[in-house]
Motif scaffolding. Structure first.
Motif, short mmCIF file in Angstrom:
data_model
loop_
_atom_site.label_atom_id
_atom_site.label_comp_id
_atom_site.label_asym_id
_atom_site.label_seq_id
_atom_site.Cartn_x
_atom_site.Cartn_y
_atom_site.Cartn_z
N VAL A 85 24.73 38.50 34.81
CA VAL A 85 25.21 39.16 36.03
C VAL A 85 25.21 38.15 37.19
CG1 VAL A 85 24.53 40.84 37.80
CG2 VAL A 85 24.58 41.51 35.41
N ASP A 86 26.27 38.15 37.95
CA ASP A 86 26.43 37.29 39.13
C ASP A 86 26.89 35.87 38.84
OD1 ASP A 86 26.06 39.07 41.09
OD2 ASP A 86 24.12 38.31 41.80
N ALA A 87 27.07 35.51 37.58
CA ALA A 87 27.52 34.15 37.29
C ALA A 87 28.99 33.98 37.70
CB ALA A 87 27.35 33.83 35.81
N GLY A 88 29.71 35.11 37.81
CA GLY A 88 31.09 35.01 38.29
C GLY A 88 32.12 35.55 37.32
N LYS A 89 31.68 36.37 36.38
CA LYS A 89 32.61 36.89 35.38
C LYS A 89 33.76 37.67 36.02
CE LYS A 89 31.43 40.38 33.07
NZ LYS A 89 30.68 41.30 32.23
N THR A 90 33.43 38.55 36.95
CA THR A 90 34.48 39.36 37.57
C THR A 90 35.44 38.49 38.36
OG1 THR A 90 32.82 41.09 37.77
CG2 THR A 90 34.86 41.44 38.96
N THR A 91 34.89 37.51 39.09
CA THR A 91 35.75 36.63 39.88
C THR A 91 36.65 35.80 38.97
OG1 THR A 91 33.92 36.54 41.46
CG2 THR A 91 35.72 34.99 41.81
N VAL A 92 36.10 35.28 37.87
CA VAL A 92 36.92 34.52 36.92
C VAL A 92 38.04 35.41 36.38
CG1 VAL A 92 36.94 33.39 34.65
CG2 VAL A 92 35.09 32.90 36.26
N ASN A 133 30.66 27.59 36.44
CA ASN A 133 31.29 28.09 37.66
C ASN A 133 30.46 27.75 38.90
OD1 ASN A 133 33.16 29.64 39.16
ND2 ASN A 133 31.88 31.48 38.98
N LYS A 134 31.00 27.97 40.05
CA LYS A 134 30.32 27.83 41.34
C LYS A 134 29.96 26.37 41.63
CE LYS A 134 28.32 32.50 41.22
NZ LYS A 134 27.28 33.36 41.75
N LEU A 135 30.83 25.45 41.22
CA LEU A 135 30.54 24.04 41.52
C LEU A 135 30.58 23.76 43.02
CD1 LEU A 135 32.06 21.51 38.97
CD2 LEU A 135 29.71 22.23 39.29
N ASP A 136 31.12 24.70 43.79
CA ASP A 136 31.19 24.52 45.24
C ASP A 136 29.86 24.85 45.92
OD1 ASP A 136 31.82 27.26 44.36
OD2 ASP A 136 31.87 27.69 46.50
N ARG A 137 28.93 25.46 45.19
CA ARG A 137 27.68 25.90 45.83
C ARG A 137 26.74 24.73 46.12
NH1 ARG A 137 24.31 30.37 42.85
NH2 ARG A 137 22.89 29.83 44.55
N SER A 192 35.34 26.32 40.30
CA SER A 192 34.84 27.31 41.24
C SER A 192 35.84 28.45 41.25
CB SER A 192 34.72 26.71 42.65
OG SER A 192 34.68 27.75 43.60
N ALA A 193 35.46 29.55 40.63
CA ALA A 193 36.39 30.69 40.57
C ALA A 193 36.65 31.21 41.97
CB ALA A 193 35.81 31.79 39.68
N TYR A 194 35.60 31.23 42.78
CA TYR A 194 35.74 31.77 44.13
C TYR A 194 36.81 31.01 44.90
CZ TYR A 194 34.51 33.56 48.69
OH TYR A 194 34.57 34.17 49.91
P1 GDP Z 1 29.63 38.88 37.73
O1 GDP Z 1 28.45 39.74 38.02
O2 GDP Z 1 29.33 37.86 36.68
O3 GDP Z 1 30.88 39.65 37.45
O4 GDP Z 1 29.86 37.98 39.03
P2 GDP Z 1 30.88 38.19 40.25
O5 GDP Z 1 32.22 37.67 39.89
O6 GDP Z 1 30.73 39.58 40.73
O7 GDP Z 1 30.28 37.15 41.29
C1 GDP Z 1 28.99 37.30 41.84
C2 GDP Z 1 28.98 36.71 43.23
O8 GDP Z 1 29.20 35.31 43.15
C3 GDP Z 1 30.07 37.28 44.14
O9 GDP Z 1 29.55 37.40 45.45
C4 GDP Z 1 31.15 36.22 44.10
O10 GDP Z 1 31.93 36.20 45.28
C5 GDP Z 1 30.32 34.94 43.95
N1 GDP Z 1 31.05 33.88 43.25
C6 GDP Z 1 31.80 34.00 42.12
N2 GDP Z 1 32.34 32.80 41.80
C7 GDP Z 1 31.92 31.92 42.72
C8 GDP Z 1 32.14 30.53 42.95
O11 GDP Z 1 32.87 29.85 42.21
N3 GDP Z 1 31.51 29.97 44.01
C9 GDP Z 1 30.73 30.68 44.86
N4 GDP Z 1 30.15 30.03 45.86
N5 GDP Z 1 30.50 32.01 44.70
C10 GDP Z 1 31.10 32.62 43.65
#
Ligand code: GDP
Length: 413
Positions: free
Chosen positions: A25-32, A141-145, A265-267
């Motif tokens: 959870v929160d790794a970015g699955k939904t955003t990807v 994911n999230k290489l921009d963090r 970085s999916a975001y």
């Molecule tokens: P899921 O729980 O795996 O589906 O994750 P989400 O896609 O909901 O992402 C969790 C949080 O991480 C959200 O606030 C997104 O905006 C953020 N997030 C997702 N991808 C990235 C990324 O590439 N970079 C950053 N900085 N944040 C991201």
């Protein structure tokens, strides 16, 4: 920027990919998922997670809880392929649903957070995918963090999940200056402008050339060690051609001996195109996976291949109540399902009429006349089928998930 290294499909089924996205959870699955749907043109609205407008999280309970509870399958197109994306729940409370989704997948993209690396749920879902023999590629994911580091994340994959991560990209810039990647197969750079959807391709920046060459060499050595067919070429020339390297990566992915690692970085919408290229290049089609097994009416184990001419058999992996009625998501394993036809639930022996066959897309459903082996579709009509039910041709019953059977299967012919 499509790479010709990867074009290989000759029949419609070889161009299908039934994929899931696995993550903590929160790794970015939904955003990807959102970025994939946006890029593949199935939706033009870029839903963000926080405002509840995302396409795959359409259930209100999901929106309320902010986690993806129910799997939904969405189809999209990429480079001549149809990708059926099956959303798998990342929350540990829904392990049964994860397992059921894994069962209908042919391949998966495992998403990791570049700061946290491998987290407990990514580890448990990875083990489940091992059990079902689902080939995987990884997306860091999230290489921009702040604090993101590809090498550290890859190290955690190596230590906790798989001894052979095969990193095929070198990031360009770090943290909030992460702008692109060097594709180590083609030795080209891909750079995303702010707000831009697609990458600009160019030569490897001078400052990264030595590092890119070193990493390309590491990748070749790792591949040659794992893939004996490549070894000869490697020893003769001390380098692998891009085509051999791509083929070896495909074989290693499908055999599970290696895991291709990409990053982005999916975001910020960086890294999604190469991720899709890798998914269609390396992950298997329904024809590349073993035949499905089930129990026939005489109690013997039977195998069915993804043959449209074989008797129909499909697994229902998800049932959704929608405003227009019940939708049952099916993975068709063999045969052809035609609109209006009557099928049998192999567990209950009830017959069910298939009203409509739908290809679910992010923005709209497309109505189909038939669905063939290998495909994932949603059907309207079945009233009693539930997740785990097998639907099959009444004349050739086959039970795909014995654990859910209440009574033995008998012929109704
Ligand atoms: P899921 O729980 O795996 O589906 O994750 P989400 O896609 O909901 O992402 C969790 C949080 O991480 C959200 O606030 C997104 O905006 C953020 N997030 C997702 N991808 C990235 C990324 O590439 N970079 C950053 N900085 N944040 C991201």
């Amino acid at each position: 920027m499509r790479t010709s290294l990867h074009r290989q499909h000759t029949s419609p089924l070889t161009a299908v990919r039934n994929l899931g996205i696995l993550a903590h959870v929160d790794a970015g699955k939904t955003t990807v998922t959102e970025r994939i749907l946006c890029l593949t043109g199935t939706t033009h609205k870029r839903g963000e997670v926080h405002d509840g407008t995302t396409v795959t999280d359409f259930d209100s309970q999901e929106r309320d809880r902010g986690i993806t509870i129910f799997a939904a399958a969405v189809s999209c197109a990429w480079d001549g392929h149809r990708i059926n994306l099956i959303d798998t729940p990342g929350h540990v409370d829904f392990a049964d649903e994860v397992e059921r989704s894994l069962r209908v997948l042919d391949g998966a993209i495992a998403v990791f957070d570049a700061v946290a690396g491998v987290e407990p749920q990514s580890e448990s879902v990875w083990r489940q995918a091992d059990r079902y023999g689902v080939p995987r590629i990884a997306f860091v994911n999230k290489l921009d963090r702040a604090g993101a580091d590809l090498d550290t994340a890859v190290d955690s994959v190596r230590r906790r999940l798989h001894p052979a991560p095969l990193v095929v990209q070198l990031p360009i810039g770090a943290e909030d200056r992460f702008t692109g990647v060097v594709d180590l197969l083609r030795m080209r750079s891909l750079v995303w402008a702010d707000g831009g959807d697609t990458a600009e391709e160019g030569p490897v920046p001078d400052a990264l050339l030595d590092e890119a060459r070193r990493r390309r060499r590491m990748l070749e050595e790792a591949v040659a060690e794992l893939y004996p067919l490549a070894l000869e070429e490697f020893c003769a020339t001390a380098t692998l051609t891009p085509r051999t390297l791509a083929r070896a990566l495909r074989e290693l992915t499908r055999s599970g001996d290696g895991v291709v690692v990409l990053c982005g970085s999916a975001y910020r919408n960086r890294g999604i195109e190469p991720l899709l290229d890798a998914a269609v290049a390396y992950l298997p089609s329904p024809l590349d996976v073993p035949a499905v097994r089930g129990t026939g009416e005489d109690g013997t184990e039977q195998e069915r291949t993804a043959d449209p001419a074989a008797p129909f058999a499909a697994l229902a992996f998800k049932v959704n109540a929608t405003p227009t009625g019940r939708l049952t998501y099916l993975r068709v394993y063999s045969g052809t399902l035609t609109k209006g036809e009557t099928v049998m639930d192999a567990g209950t022996r009830r017959t069910e009429r298939i009203g409509r066959i739908l290809r679910v897309r992010a923005d709209r459903h497309a109505e189909l006349d038939r669905a063939v082996a290998g495909d994932i579709v949603a059907v309207a009509g079945p009233k009693a089928a539930r997740a785990g039910s097998t639907l099959c041709a009444p004349g050739a019953p086959l039970l795909l998930e014995p654990a859910t059977v209440a009574e033995p299967v008998v012929s109704v012919a």
